[in-house]
Design a protein around this motif. Structure first.
Motif, mmCIF file in Angstrom:
data_model
loop_
_atom_site.group_PDB
_atom_site.id
_atom_site.type_symbol
_atom_site.label_atom_id
_atom_site.label_comp_id
_atom_site.label_asym_id
_atom_site.label_seq_id
_atom_site.Cartn_x
_atom_site.Cartn_y
_atom_site.Cartn_z
ATOM 1 N N ASP A 2 0.852 -1.192 0.000
ATOM 2 C CA ASP A 2 0.000 0.000 0.000
ATOM 3 C C ASP A 2 0.886 1.239 0.000
ATOM 4 O OD1 ASP A 2 -2.359 -1.498 0.060
ATOM 5 O OD2 ASP A 2 -2.249 -1.686 2.232
ATOM 6 N N THR A 27 -2.527 5.235 -3.476
ATOM 7 C CA THR A 27 -3.365 6.393 -3.198
ATOM 8 C C THR A 27 -2.605 7.626 -3.652
ATOM 9 O OG1 THR A 27 -4.349 5.312 -1.273
ATOM 10 C CG2 THR A 27 -4.561 7.705 -1.402
ATOM 11 N N GLN A 63 -6.503 5.023 -5.933
ATOM 12 C CA GLN A 63 -7.426 5.919 -5.251
ATOM 13 C C GLN A 63 -6.886 7.331 -5.417
ATOM 14 O OE1 GLN A 63 -8.136 4.975 -1.160
ATOM 15 N NE2 GLN A 63 -8.374 2.802 -1.558
ATOM 16 N N LEU A 70 -5.623 10.827 5.741
ATOM 17 C CA LEU A 70 -6.117 9.478 5.477
ATOM 18 C C LEU A 70 -5.074 8.654 4.720
ATOM 19 C CD1 LEU A 70 -8.600 7.595 5.749
ATOM 20 C CD2 LEU A 70 -9.309 8.413 3.501
ATOM 21 N N ALA A 73 -2.300 7.621 7.094
ATOM 22 C CA ALA A 73 -2.717 6.584 8.032
ATOM 23 C C ALA A 73 -2.857 5.210 7.391
ATOM 24 C CB ALA A 73 -4.041 6.982 8.682
ATOM 25 N N ASN A 74 -3.177 5.154 6.097
ATOM 26 C CA ASN A 74 -3.534 3.875 5.479
ATOM 27 C C ASN A 74 -2.480 3.279 4.553
ATOM 28 O OD1 ASN A 74 -6.027 3.860 6.755
ATOM 29 N ND2 ASN A 74 -6.983 5.048 5.128
ATOM 30 N N ASN A 75 -1.284 3.838 4.503
ATOM 31 C CA ASN A 75 -0.279 3.331 3.563
ATOM 32 C C ASN A 75 1.056 3.123 4.243
ATOM 33 O OD1 ASN A 75 -1.605 3.396 0.748
ATOM 34 N ND2 ASN A 75 -2.250 5.296 1.719
ATOM 35 N N GLU A 76 1.790 2.120 3.747
ATOM 36 C CA GLU A 76 3.073 1.806 4.379
ATOM 37 C C GLU A 76 4.257 2.524 3.756
ATOM 38 O OE1 GLU A 76 3.898 -2.488 3.869
ATOM 39 O OE2 GLU A 76 2.112 -2.527 2.638
ATOM 40 N N ARG A 110 0.912 5.588 12.107
ATOM 41 C CA ARG A 110 1.614 4.316 12.191
ATOM 42 C C ARG A 110 2.952 4.500 11.506
ATOM 43 N NH1 ARG A 110 -0.948 0.160 7.916
ATOM 44 N NH2 ARG A 110 -0.083 1.116 6.083
#
Length: 156
Positions: A2, A27, A63, A70, A73-76, A110
């Motif tokens: 991601d 994203t 995306q 967002l 928070a949602n991707n590494e 994260r």
């Protein structure tokens, strides 16, 4: 994997679409709401032969958003691919890179790996060095090894 890419210009959009072609979930983040709306509909804002077809082929893996928090928070992996226009003296203007780095530093939701599109150029740029990276709090002591890995392994 991601991946989030900040900036949907020639570097960011092409990189994002190509990473989607390689099987990654990407994203793409931009501050221009109209551009994001067009990209969601498969309309690209730049001319790059074959890019629009690839984008449409991988819309399920891509995306597009204006919500940087967002994406953080949602991707590494986070790429910074925003503009670096020249200053009057010819050096790179890192204002937009710094803005994204500060945004990332404020939202450490994260652990994420961060890199920047001009990493090697900026390492050798007199006066720039790691100026933008100093503003980004990184929690990974292997940060620079990771960045080198991205450019040597991910893009072979």
């Amino acid at each position: 994997m991601d991946i989030a890419i900040f900036g949907t210009g020639y570097v960011g959009l092409v990189t994002g679409v190509c990473l989607a072609e390689l099987g990654h979930n990407v994203t793409c983040v931009d501050i221009d709401e109209e551009k994001i709306k067009r990209l969601k509909n498969g309309i690209i804002p730049i001319y790059e032969p074959g890019l629009e077809d690839l984008l449409k082929k991988h819309l399920s893996r891509l995306q597009f958003t204006t919500d940087g928090a967002l994406a953080i928070a949602n991707n590494e992996i986070l790429f910074i691919a925003v503009g670096t226009p020249s200053n009057p003296d010819g050096s790179a203007n890192l204002q937009y890179v710094t803005e994204v780095a500060l945004k990332i530093g404020k939202h450490p939701a994260r652990l994420a790996k961060v890199t920047e599109k001009n990493f090697y150029r900026q390492l050798s740029a007199i006066g720039n060095g790691f100026a933008w990276a100093e503003r980004l709090e990184t929690y990974d002591p292997e940060y620079y090894k990771w960045t080198q890995w991205i450019f040597t392994e991910l893009f072979k």
